[in-house]
Design a protein around this motif. Structure first.
Motif, PDB file in Angstrom:
ATOM      1  N   LYS A  45       0.851  -1.193   0.000  1.00 53.25           N
ATOM      2  CA  LYS A  45       0.000   0.000   0.000  1.00 53.25           C
ATOM      3  C   LYS A  45       0.883   1.238   0.000  1.00 53.25           C
ATOM      4  N   LEU A  46       0.500   2.213  -0.812  1.00 53.42           N
ATOM      5  CA  LEU A  46       1.235   3.466  -0.847  1.00 53.42           C
ATOM      6  C   LEU A  46       0.756   4.372   0.283  1.00 53.42           C
ATOM      7  N   ILE A  47       1.659   4.681   1.203  1.00 49.69           N
ATOM      8  CA  ILE A  47       1.352   5.621   2.285  1.00 49.69           C
ATOM      9  C   ILE A  47       1.684   7.014   1.780  1.00 49.69           C
ATOM     10  N   TRP A  48       0.658   7.825   1.531  1.00 47.89           N
ATOM     11  CA  TRP A  48       0.865   9.150   0.939  1.00 47.89           C
ATOM     12  C   TRP A  48       1.641  10.061   1.885  1.00 47.89           C
ATOM     13  N   THR A  49       2.550  10.823   1.313  1.00 45.45           N
ATOM     14  CA  THR A  49       3.282  11.851   2.046  1.00 45.45           C
ATOM     15  C   THR A  49       3.397  13.082   1.165  1.00 45.45           C
TER      16      THR A  49
END
Length: 269
Positions: free
Chosen positions: A145-149
């Motif tokens: 999963k891409l953890i948005w930053t």
């Protein structure tokens, strides 16, 4: 344009006396020359001589930092938390990260895959219960999963000796970190790894994790007379002795119906 409807300040002494008298009547104490006083204050502030008094609140208490972190992860706005606890926006975010780093340093909160046969049997039993054909060797479901930053600064990127673009996921057009997680049938994490940027593929992230090294060394156990336990993942991973992935390109093909059925039951897990 009708001149009789223009609104402008009256220059007559009588009009200015009348305005001042009304301000004087409503003020406590009675202030004379209200217009002049306001102008002088405004001029002093605009001239740059005015300075707000310094406010020293001292260090932020640990209880406030913990409260900020709990409320922040519950959905509270940092701006609201700053008003509630009389701290700055930056202090709120610093408090959140202080708590996160403190938790990450506590061994009792580490999340890693359990190597005991009993633990793997328990995970498999719950997956088997939710599987229609009763698949009996699934010891975890893995996915990325891409953890948005926000986009990392140049200084942050250089401190980690990588480029800013390594954090950019080209498919989702978002900056972030690739989080690899293994969960049980209830969706609870049993292993987590967040060490690569968003541009890294799930397969490479998995092969760079500690979990992969343990799997290579024989982490997965095997009951007598049964297949070894494996992880179930999508086609972003490579099929192996410890990873079960779907068959590629078999849908809508009568000759591969069995494989297509397997994909359907695979997706149930």
């Amino acid at each position: 344009m009708m001149p009789e409807f223009y609104i402008f300040y009256l220059e007559s002494l009588k009009a200015q006396r009348k305005i001042d008298a009304r301000f004087k009547k409503s003020s406590t104490p009675k202030i004379n020359n209200c217009a002049v006083s306001l102008y002088q204050k405004k001029g002093k502030r605009a001239s740059g001589n005015y300075k707000d008094p310094p406010v020293h609140n001292g260090p932020v208490p640990s209880t406030v930092r913990l409260a900020c972190a709990i409320c922040y992860f519950a959905g509270s706005s940092p701006y609201n938390l700053g008003c509630v606890y009389s701290i700055s926006y930056r202090s709120v975010l610093e408090s959140v990260w202080n708590i996160v780093e403190a938790i990450n340093m506590m061994p009792e909160f580490y999340i890693f895959y359990l190597e005991s046969l009993k633990a793997q049997r328990k995970i498999d039993a719950r997956f088997k219960k939710s599987s229609t054909p009763k698949i009996n060797n699934c010891a975890g479901a893995i996915d990325g999963k891409l953890i948005w930053t926000t986009k990392p600064s140049l200084a942050d990127a250089k401190s980690r000796i990588i480029d800013q673009k390594k954090y950019l996921c080209g498919r989702k057009h978002k900056f972030g970190l690739n989080c690899q997680a293994v969960s049980d049938s209830w969706g609870r994490f049993v292993d987590v790894s967040i060490i690569y940027g968003g541009s890294t593929a799930d397969c490479l992230v998995f092969e760079g994790s500690d979990l992969y090294k343990w799997l290579i060394k024989g982490l997965m156990k095997q009951d007598l007379g049964k297949q070894p336990f494996v992880l179930f993942g999508d086609n972003a991973y490579l099929n192996s002795s410890f990873m079960a992935t779907p068959y590629p390109n078999v849908s809508n093909n009568p000759g591969t119906k069995t494989k297509d059925d397997y994909i359907f039951y695979h997706s149930q897990l």
